[in-house]
Design an enzyme around this catalytic site. Structure first.
Site, short mmCIF file in Angstrom:
data_model
loop_
_atom_site.label_atom_id
_atom_site.label_comp_id
_atom_site.label_asym_id
_atom_site.label_seq_id
_atom_site.Cartn_x
_atom_site.Cartn_y
_atom_site.Cartn_z
N CYS A 164 0.82 -1.22 0.00
CA CYS A 164 0.00 0.00 0.00
C CYS A 164 0.86 1.27 0.00
CB CYS A 164 -0.91 -0.02 1.23
SG CYS A 164 0.01 -0.26 2.76
N PHE A 328 2.76 -30.14 39.13
CA PHE A 328 2.61 -28.70 39.33
C PHE A 328 2.61 -28.40 40.83
CE2 PHE A 328 1.33 -26.05 35.61
CZ PHE A 328 1.66 -26.97 34.64
#
Ligand SMILES: Cc1cc2nc3c(=O)[nH]c(=O)nc-3n(C[C@H](O)[C@H](O)[C@H](O)COP(=O)(O)O)c2cc1C
Length: 403
Positions: A164, A328
């Site tokens: 553009c 975890f």
């Protein structure tokens, strides 16, 4: 013979669309079976015949052809976009317009391409290309974030001179780099083929009486993200999740638990069936010594005796010594060095391959949040940090790090 990987190239109506002819050629040359799907205006930017010739196949673009006959569909049960979605090993949307990215970010299914992507369970790579001011628009930035949170992978855009006339970020990523990334993702999607992986997640709930319980704020989002990542790496994933935790996006074997002892029972019964286990479940440490059989009177003071529960995670390696365990650990208000120290202790206790520690004292990580940050302590002695990001991104990094 190795199966030929099947790739869908979704071409939208960005000015860079003409470059996809070369992309399709290169993907085919790399040994992939390619199908092309276009969005409604794409043929304004690239000739359909060129895409058909490059792929060696018809180009898909219309959900409803002129001769569409729903009776035939009901009889044959063949729906093109579902068939393509089911068969695909990977979808790459290239170039991805701001418009199509917005649609994918919000789950729209208004054309052949967006509908196919929504129906697919394979990895989806999105290669944006647009004017620099479009790329910097907060709406586009939000959509990119949403896409990442949903598990889409984004490549580019690159910086440079734009069609553009502007200079800046917005150019389609180099075609060679796109081919490389497609190849890398296809390999990654095969990496855990044949591996049976268990992911546990969500909060346990220990009843005080029939209407009250002790629980924690774990939503299960991190565990679901891990399960989904493993699925995309080709693993055979099973999930043990809390009854009220989020469901994984893909179809996988599931069992649910409420109390810690339910999870304990599931693990004791099933754990030897798995090669790898991600223990993400937030298992309560204390449980009421007795459960009142009805509803306790709320007008009266209540004294509870809590007993510490047994650490389910320490049982896993005892029951399945060969399993690769990734545990975890939620910590509160520790600095990274302290988190690493806690992780090391847990690593020893559980004989895990890796322990991922997160700090749930922060509002943007841990329980119930969309984002997370992990300190990962590995058996090798290495300590690695996965920086703050959406849980999907964190899950991708963790899985690739430990497997
Ligand atoms: C000449 C021209 C070039 C365009 N280039 C781009 C582009 O590079 N990126 C983009 O996001 N949109 C671009 N657009 C706008 C899209 O074509 C437009 O938003 C369209 O609605 C996108 O539809 P689709 O996403 O279904 O392809 C361009 C439009 C025109 C007329």
């Amino acid at each position: 013979m190795k199966k030929q990987p099947r790739v869908i190239v979704g071409v939208t109506s960005g000015i860079a669309a003409f470059k996809t002819v070369e992309l399709v050629r290169r993907l085919k040359r790399a040994g992939m079976a390619v199908r092309v799907i276009v969005s409604p205006y794409t043929f304004k930017m690239v000739a359909g015949e060129d895409l058909a010739k490059a792929s060696g196949h018809k180009v898909y673009g219309k959900l409803f052809e002129a001769n569409f006959d729903y009776k035939k569909v009901l009889k044959t049960r063949v729906v093109d976009h579902i068939k393509l979605a089911d068969e695909a090993d990977l979808i790459v949307v290239v170039p991805a317009t701001a418009n199509t990215m917005a649609k994918l970010a919000y789950g729209l299914a208004d054309n052949f391409l967006t509908t196919t992507v929504l129906a697919a369970t394979c990895p989806v790579l999105v290669c944006p290309s647009m004017n620099v001011n479009m790329w910097q628009h907060p709406a586009v930035k939000n959509n990119v974030k949403r896409l990442k949170d949903l598990g889409y992978l984004i490549l580019g855009p690159a910086e440079g001179r734009l069609a553009c006339g502007w200079q800046g970020k917005g150019r389609l990523e180099n075609i060679v780099a796109v081919v490389k990334e497609v190849d890398r993702l296809l390999n990654a999607s095969q990496r855990l083929k044949g591996k049976k992986v268990l992911v546990t997640y969500g909060a346990t709930r220990e009843p005080i009486d029939r209407v009250r319980a002790i629980t924690n704020p774990s939503s299960g989002k991190m565990g679901a993200a891990v399960a989904e990542t493993l699925y995309r790496r080709g693993a055979e994933v099973s999930v043990f999740r809390a009854e009220n935790a989020v469901e994984p996006r893909y179809r996988m074997k599931q069992a649910t638990f409420v109390e810690a002892r339910d999870l304990d029972r599931l693990i004791s019964r099933e754990i030897t069936k798995f090669d790898i286990c991600f223990q993400v479940a937030a298992v309560g440490d204390f449980m009421p010594k007795t459960t009142y059989p009805g509803k306790l009177d709320s007008a009266k003071p209540l004294k509870l005796t809590l007993t510490p529960g047994q650490k389910i995670v320490t049982k896993i390696k005892r029951l399945a010594p060969k399993i690769k365990l990734i545990a975890f650990k939620a910590e509160y208000g520790l600095n990274p060095r302290e988190m690493a120290a806690v992780g090391k202790v847990k690593l020893k206790q559980t004989r895990a391959y890796a322990v991922a520690v997160n700090d749930v004292s922060r509002p943007d990580r841990g329980f119930g949040t969309e984002t997370n940050e992990l300190v990962v302590v590995l058996k090798s002695g290495k300590i690695k940090k996965i920086p703050l990001a959406g849980k999907n991104e964190v899950a991708e990094k963790l899985v690739d790090m430990v497997l």
